[in-house]
Design an enzyme around this catalytic site. Structure first.
Site, PDB file in Angstrom:
ATOM      1  N   SER A 149       0.878  -1.175   0.000  1.00 37.84           N
ATOM      2  CA  SER A 149       0.000   0.000   0.000  1.00 37.84           C
ATOM      3  C   SER A 149       0.906   1.213   0.000  1.00 37.84           C
ATOM      4  O   SER A 149       2.094   1.125   0.348  1.00 37.84           O
ATOM      5  CB  SER A 149      -0.874   0.000   1.270  1.00 37.84           C
ATOM      6  N   TYR A 155      -2.217  -0.559  10.649  1.00 34.77           N
ATOM      7  CA  TYR A 155      -2.151  -0.890   9.224  1.00 34.77           C
ATOM      8  C   TYR A 155      -0.852  -0.369   8.612  1.00 34.77           C
ATOM      9  O   TYR A 155      -0.161  -1.086   7.876  1.00 34.77           O
ATOM     10  CB  TYR A 155      -3.362  -0.306   8.513  1.00 34.77           C
TER      11      TYR A 155
END
Length: 262
Positions: free
Chosen positions: A146, A159
């Site tokens: 990501s 995250y």
């Protein structure tokens, strides 16, 4: 192998393959001639995706239920996948999960769960396929990270930490396998048209009272191109890295984010 089907003869495993980016990657791999095994925790979603992907005359799609954060589950799923479709040549570590909260309101359970799915899962799955890859002196591991692996975002500390860890794992493993015919890379999508982003929009609406359209525009504005990423764009980067002729590309973090990270 043919020019039309550059991945012909190769077996690819896609974790988190039941929807979103994983489903788009599976579709692109099949289009390039690979045999694909979809892995995920929900057999119903995997079956729905297989129905969409199975095309007459095309490579078969296998299914394996797998919790990527559970060592025994990973071991059993990959053993079954190898029996059904042959040794794994291409591993796409795509399974992931995100939850939003300020750090002070992030429980240890949430922290550990997100690290387990996003980081430990990539470790366990990679470890499972590496011996056979290095023995055959060919393999491709692509970790779907990501832009959160490359920068910080507020309210998703767990995250971000996990995805930064995925990038560290990618680079370390790339060095370990550099002379063994195996490449290890990461693709780092920005905000993408997936269920995760749909959930993020719902969270923004619930917490701020803004409309869904305004929330969507806020996420799209992070991308200098002013849009959300299409899952097919991420899939195109993955299939390029998976090809035999991409042998010199390893240890890289490729942002698919419209210029958000440079």
């Amino acid at each position: 192998m043919s020019d039309k089907y550059p991945l012909e003869g190769l077996h690819a495993v896609v974790t988190g393959g039941g929807s979103g980016i994983g489903a788009a990657i599976a579709q692109a791999l099949i289009a390039d001639g690979a045999r694909v095994t979809l892995m995920g925790r929900r057999i119903d979603k995997l079956k729905e995706q297989r129905d969409r992907l199975n095309v007459d005359g095309g490579p078969s799609v296998e299914l394996q239920v797998c919790d990527v954060g559970d060592e025994a589950s990973v071991r059993d799923a990959f053993a079954a996948a190898a029996r059904a479709a042959g040794p794994v040549d291409l591993l796409i570590n795509n399974a992931g999960q995100v939850e939003t909260a300020p750090l002070g309101k992030t429980s240890l359970e949430t922290w550990q769960r997100l690290l387990n799915v996003n980081l430990t899962g990539s470790f366990l799955c990679s470890r499972e396929v590496l011996p056979a890859m290095t023995e055959r002196r060919f393999g491709r591991i692509v970790n779907v990270a990501s832009t959160a692996a490359l920068k910080g975002y507020a309210y998703v500390a767990a995250y971000c930490a996990a995805k930064h860890g995925v990038l560290g794992l990618t680079r370390a493993l790339a060095l370990e396998t550099a002379r063994k015919g195996v490449t290890v890379n990461a693709v780092c999508p920005g905000y993408t048209e997936t269920d995760i982003v749909a959930d993020a929009i719902d969270t923004i609406v619930a917490k701020t009272g803004r409309t869904a359209e305004a929330a969507r525009a806020e996420l799209a504005a992070v991308n200098p191109q002013g849009r959300l990423i299409d899952p097919a764009e991420v899939a195109a980067a993955v299939t390029w890295l998976a090809r035999r002729e991409s042998a010199s590309i390893t240890g890289q973090a490729i942002a698919v984010a419209g210029g958000e990270v440079m």
